[in-house]
Scaffold this motif. Structure first.
Motif, PDB file in Angstrom:
ATOM      1  N   THR A  13      -4.019  -2.361 -11.633  1.00  0.00           N
ATOM      2  CA  THR A  13      -5.372  -2.673 -12.094  1.00  0.00           C
ATOM      3  C   THR A  13      -6.431  -2.070 -11.165  1.00  0.00           C
ATOM      4  OG1 THR A  13      -5.272  -4.763 -10.867  1.00  0.00           O
ATOM      5  CG2 THR A  13      -4.683  -4.824 -13.204  1.00  0.00           C
ATOM      6  N   SER A  14      -5.987  -1.345 -10.142  1.00  0.00           N
ATOM      7  CA  SER A  14      -6.926  -0.845  -9.131  1.00  0.00           C
ATOM      8  C   SER A  14      -6.291   0.322  -8.389  1.00  0.00           C
ATOM      9  CB  SER A  14      -7.224  -1.990  -8.147  1.00  0.00           C
ATOM     10  OG  SER A  14      -7.934  -1.535  -7.001  1.00  0.00           O
ATOM     11  N   ILE A  16      -4.566   3.171  -6.274  1.00  0.00           N
ATOM     12  CA  ILE A  16      -3.476   4.133  -6.458  1.00  0.00           C
ATOM     13  C   ILE A  16      -2.639   3.789  -7.691  1.00  0.00           C
ATOM     14  CG2 ILE A  16      -1.306   4.951  -5.442  1.00  0.00           C
ATOM     15  CD1 ILE A  16      -2.656   4.710  -2.664  1.00  0.00           C
ATOM     16  N   LEU A  36      -3.547  -8.429 -10.427  1.00  0.00           N
ATOM     17  CA  LEU A  36      -4.174  -9.755 -10.396  1.00  0.00           C
ATOM     18  C   LEU A  36      -5.455  -9.824 -11.232  1.00  0.00           C
ATOM     19  CD1 LEU A  36      -3.613 -10.735  -6.639  1.00  0.00           C
ATOM     20  CD2 LEU A  36      -2.262 -11.396  -8.645  1.00  0.00           C
ATOM     21  N   ASP A  63       2.444 -12.767 -10.585  1.00  0.00           N
ATOM     22  CA  ASP A  63       2.086 -12.838  -9.172  1.00  0.00           C
ATOM     23  C   ASP A  63       3.319 -12.437  -8.373  1.00  0.00           C
ATOM     24  OD1 ASP A  63       1.548 -13.439  -6.554  1.00  0.00           O
ATOM     25  OD2 ASP A  63       0.492 -15.307  -7.005  1.00  0.00           O
ATOM     26  N   LEU A  64       3.248 -11.282  -7.771  1.00  0.00           N
ATOM     27  CA  LEU A  64       4.426 -10.698  -7.118  1.00  0.00           C
ATOM     28  C   LEU A  64       4.841 -11.434  -5.849  1.00  0.00           C
ATOM     29  CD1 LEU A  64       3.377  -7.001  -7.696  1.00  0.00           C
ATOM     30  CD2 LEU A  64       5.303  -8.144  -8.796  1.00  0.00           C
ATOM     31  N   ASN A  90       4.175  -0.468  -6.604  1.00  0.00           N
ATOM     32  CA  ASN A  90       2.964   0.001  -5.932  1.00  0.00           C
ATOM     33  C   ASN A  90       2.139  -1.108  -5.291  1.00  0.00           C
ATOM     34  OD1 ASN A  90       0.399   1.836  -5.652  1.00  0.00           O
ATOM     35  ND2 ASN A  90      -0.229   0.066  -6.866  1.00  0.00           N
ATOM     36  N   TYR A 155       1.783  -5.144   8.101  1.00  0.00           N
ATOM     37  CA  TYR A 155       1.823  -3.983   7.212  1.00  0.00           C
ATOM     38  C   TYR A 155       2.911  -3.010   7.668  1.00  0.00           C
ATOM     39  CZ  TYR A 155      -0.393  -0.556   4.052  1.00  0.00           C
ATOM     40  OH  TYR A 155      -0.673   0.337   3.036  1.00  0.00           O
ATOM     41  N   LYS A 159       6.183  -1.926   5.445  1.00  0.00           N
ATOM     42  CA  LYS A 159       6.326  -0.547   4.961  1.00  0.00           C
ATOM     43  C   LYS A 159       7.553   0.129   5.567  1.00  0.00           C
ATOM     44  CE  LYS A 159       2.699  -0.593   2.234  1.00  0.00           C
ATOM     45  NZ  LYS A 159       2.851  -0.536   0.758  1.00  0.00           N
ATOM     46  N   VAL A 188      -6.293   6.899   1.584  1.00  0.00           N
ATOM     47  CA  VAL A 188      -6.790   7.190   0.231  1.00  0.00           C
ATOM     48  C   VAL A 188      -7.948   6.232   0.006  1.00  0.00           C
ATOM     49  CG1 VAL A 188      -6.186   7.334  -2.213  1.00  0.00           C
ATOM     50  CG2 VAL A 188      -4.406   7.673  -0.484  1.00  0.00           C
ATOM     51  N   THR A 190      -9.627   3.663  -1.534  1.00  0.00           N
ATOM     52  CA  THR A 190      -9.443   2.598  -2.531  1.00  0.00           C
ATOM     53  C   THR A 190     -10.082   1.318  -1.966  1.00  0.00           C
ATOM     54  OG1 THR A 190      -7.393   1.745  -1.570  1.00  0.00           O
ATOM     55  CG2 THR A 190      -7.165   3.578  -3.130  1.00  0.00           C
ATOM     56  N   VAL A 193      -8.780   0.246   1.394  1.00  0.00           N
ATOM     57  CA  VAL A 193      -9.248   0.994   2.570  1.00  0.00           C
ATOM     58  C   VAL A 193     -10.736   0.736   2.822  1.00  0.00           C
ATOM     59  CG1 VAL A 193      -9.716   3.351   3.362  1.00  0.00           C
ATOM     60  CG2 VAL A 193      -7.438   2.722   2.585  1.00  0.00           C
TER      61      VAL A 193
HETATM   62  P1  NAD Z   1      -5.789  -1.816  -4.100  1.00  0.00           P
HETATM   63  O1  NAD Z   1      -6.210  -3.005  -3.314  1.00  0.00           O
HETATM   64  O2  NAD Z   1      -6.804  -0.917  -4.708  1.00  0.00           O
HETATM   65  O3  NAD Z   1      -4.794  -2.263  -5.278  1.00  0.00           O
HETATM   66  C1  NAD Z   1      -3.773  -3.202  -5.061  1.00  0.00           C
HETATM   67  C2  NAD Z   1      -3.177  -3.624  -6.389  1.00  0.00           C
HETATM   68  O4  NAD Z   1      -2.146  -4.587  -6.128  1.00  0.00           O
HETATM   69  C3  NAD Z   1      -4.177  -4.309  -7.329  1.00  0.00           C
HETATM   70  O5  NAD Z   1      -3.902  -3.941  -8.664  1.00  0.00           O
HETATM   71  C4  NAD Z   1      -3.874  -5.793  -7.123  1.00  0.00           C
HETATM   72  O6  NAD Z   1      -4.206  -6.594  -8.247  1.00  0.00           O
HETATM   73  C5  NAD Z   1      -2.371  -5.741  -6.926  1.00  0.00           C
HETATM   74  N1  NAD Z   1      -1.846  -6.937  -6.248  1.00  0.00           N
HETATM   75  C6  NAD Z   1      -2.154  -7.413  -5.012  1.00  0.00           C
HETATM   76  N2  NAD Z   1      -1.502  -8.575  -4.787  1.00  0.00           N
HETATM   77  C7  NAD Z   1      -0.748  -8.822  -5.905  1.00  0.00           C
HETATM   78  C8  NAD Z   1       0.126  -9.868  -6.300  1.00  0.00           C
HETATM   79  N3  NAD Z   1       0.383 -10.917  -5.511  1.00  0.00           N
HETATM   80  N4  NAD Z   1       0.697  -9.788  -7.520  1.00  0.00           N
HETATM   81  C9  NAD Z   1       0.430  -8.750  -8.352  1.00  0.00           C
HETATM   82  N5  NAD Z   1      -0.390  -7.747  -8.035  1.00  0.00           N
HETATM   83  C10 NAD Z   1      -0.971  -7.778  -6.825  1.00  0.00           C
HETATM   84  O7  NAD Z   1      -4.816  -1.003  -3.094  1.00  0.00           O
HETATM   85  P2  NAD Z   1      -4.399   0.549  -2.994  1.00  0.00           P
HETATM   86  O8  NAD Z   1      -5.082   1.133  -1.830  1.00  0.00           O
HETATM   87  O9  NAD Z   1      -4.465   1.219  -4.318  1.00  0.00           O
HETATM   88  O10 NAD Z   1      -2.874   0.376  -2.560  1.00  0.00           O
HETATM   89  C11 NAD Z   1      -1.787   0.534  -3.459  1.00  0.00           C
HETATM   90  C12 NAD Z   1      -0.521   0.731  -2.645  1.00  0.00           C
HETATM   91  O11 NAD Z   1      -0.628   1.917  -1.845  1.00  0.00           O
HETATM   92  C13 NAD Z   1      -0.244  -0.417  -1.661  1.00  0.00           C
HETATM   93  O12 NAD Z   1       1.142  -0.669  -1.596  1.00  0.00           O
HETATM   94  C14 NAD Z   1      -0.739   0.142  -0.337  1.00  0.00           C
HETATM   95  O13 NAD Z   1      -0.099  -0.450   0.755  1.00  0.00           O
HETATM   96  C15 NAD Z   1      -0.357   1.608  -0.499  1.00  0.00           C
HETATM   97  N6  NAD Z   1      -1.089   2.513   0.388  1.00  0.00           N
HETATM   98  C16 NAD Z   1      -2.444   2.665   0.281  1.00  0.00           C
HETATM   99  C17 NAD Z   1      -3.098   3.549   1.127  1.00  0.00           C
HETATM  100  C18 NAD Z   1      -4.575   3.794   1.051  1.00  0.00           C
HETATM  101  O14 NAD Z   1      -5.092   4.528   1.909  1.00  0.00           O
HETATM  102  N7  NAD Z   1      -5.287   3.237   0.085  1.00  0.00           N
HETATM  103  C19 NAD Z   1      -2.374   4.250   2.092  1.00  0.00           C
HETATM  104  C20 NAD Z   1      -1.005   4.055   2.180  1.00  0.00           C
HETATM  105  C21 NAD Z   1      -0.378   3.192   1.313  1.00  0.00           C
END
Ligand code: NAD
Length: 260
Positions: A13-14, A16, A36, A63-64, A90, A155, A159, A188, A190, A193
């Motif tokens: 929903t958001s 990546i 969420l 809810d994961l 993801n 974290y 990871k 990235v 988002t 970040v």
């Molecule tokens: P984000 O916060 O934009 O999105 C997170 C998503 O996870 C949302 O859709 C949210 O609803 C969902 N979520 C969170 N808790 C949840 C739960 N309990 N049940 C169901 N859904 C849940 O984050 P993002 O930056 O897009 O990150 C996505 C993935 O990429 C993550 O695993 C993050 O660790 C990884 N990542 C991100 C970056 C970055 O720079 N943004 C870098 C490395 C890794």
């Protein structure tokens, strides 16, 4: 071409996850979105996917943090589609704090969402995937799965764990047409970040642009964000026939961070 393939992208929903879901839908996959979001936002997102990509799409609330909800979700999807073809683990959460002050409930949530959820989705999705004899599992790890970082014990632990899980699942499926790999993004832009940029701005009295530069300067040699589209492209490649023998890798896309 992913027409006829069914893809679940958790946390789509958001950020990546949403970009990955869009890319897979653009390639013709049937999409299961998760995250969420409230019901109205989820409906709006599904309607947009149907309009823009013309593929079947549904939102699966789960809810994961809760293994029973994950089991129910995968069982429902196996009933609906026979099997998942593509599983993108993801969803992830972040919390930055020195270990002495790290809130225990944040640690538990992070282990649950960033690590255990993938264990549960994979163990419950794999039998039907094996029966169909094709599958792609992509776990969204991070360069935080390859490097340590002060303030990121939770974290980093999740990871690193996710990359270990990825390698073992890849070996357990190595003789099949199912692959399991991890993507390790650097920064990235988002919401996950932006929260860290906001914290840096507040801590060091900077405006958003200066805080962003400082964050990138911390460890991304390119000085630029990796884009959502680039990560989505790597995920699409891992789902393609050219990636049939890519197994158990932790593939960094990080502007040079892990080269240093
Ligand atoms: P984000 O916060 O934009 O999105 C997170 C998503 O996870 C949302 O859709 C949210 O609803 C969902 N979520 C969170 N808790 C949840 C739960 N309990 N049940 C169901 N859904 C849940 O984050 P993002 O930056 O897009 O990150 C996505 C993935 O990429 C993550 O695993 C993050 O660790 C990884 N990542 C991100 C970056 C970055 O720079 N943004 C870098 C490395 C890794």
């Amino acid at each position: 071409d992913l027409s006829g393939r069914v893809a679940l992208v958790t946390g789509s929903t958001s950020g990546i996850g949403l970009a990955v879901a869009r890319r897979l839908a653009r390639s013709g996959a049937t999409l299961v979105l998760n995250g969420l979001a409230d019901a109205a936002a989820a409906d709006a997102l599904c309607a947009e996917f149907r309009d823009v990509y013309g593929v079947p799409v549904r939102f699966q609330p789960c809810d994961l943090r809760k293994p029973a909800e994950i089991e129910a979700m995968i069982a429902e999807l196996n009933d609906a589609y026979g099997a998942l073809d593509i599983l993108v683990n993801n969803a992830g959460i972040q919390h930055v704090s020195q270990i002495e002050a790290f809130p225990v409930e944040k640690w538990d949530d992070m282990i649950a969402v960033n690590l255990s959820a993938s264990f549960h989705t994979i163990r419950t999705a794999l039998p039907a995937m094996r029966a169909r004899n094709w599958g792609r599992i992509v776990n969204m790890a991070s360069i935080s799965g390859m490097r340590g970082r002060a303030g990121k014990t939770g974290y980093n632990a999740t990871k690193h764990g996710l990359i270990g899980l990825t390698k073992s699942v890849a070996l357990e499926t190595a003789k099949t047409t199912i692959t399991c790999n991890a993507i390790c993004p650097g920064w990235v832009h988002t919401p996950l970040v932006q929260k860290q940029i906001d914290a840096l701005a507040e801590r060091d009295g900077l405006d958003n642009a200066a805080a962003t530069d400082r964050l990138l300067g911390l460890r991304q040699p390119s000085g630029k964000f990796v884009t959502l589209e680039q990560i989505a492209g790597l995920c699409e490649f891992l789902c393609s026939p050219d990636a049939d023998e890519v197994r158990g890798v932790a593939w960094a896309m990080d502007g040079g961070t892990t080269a240093a």
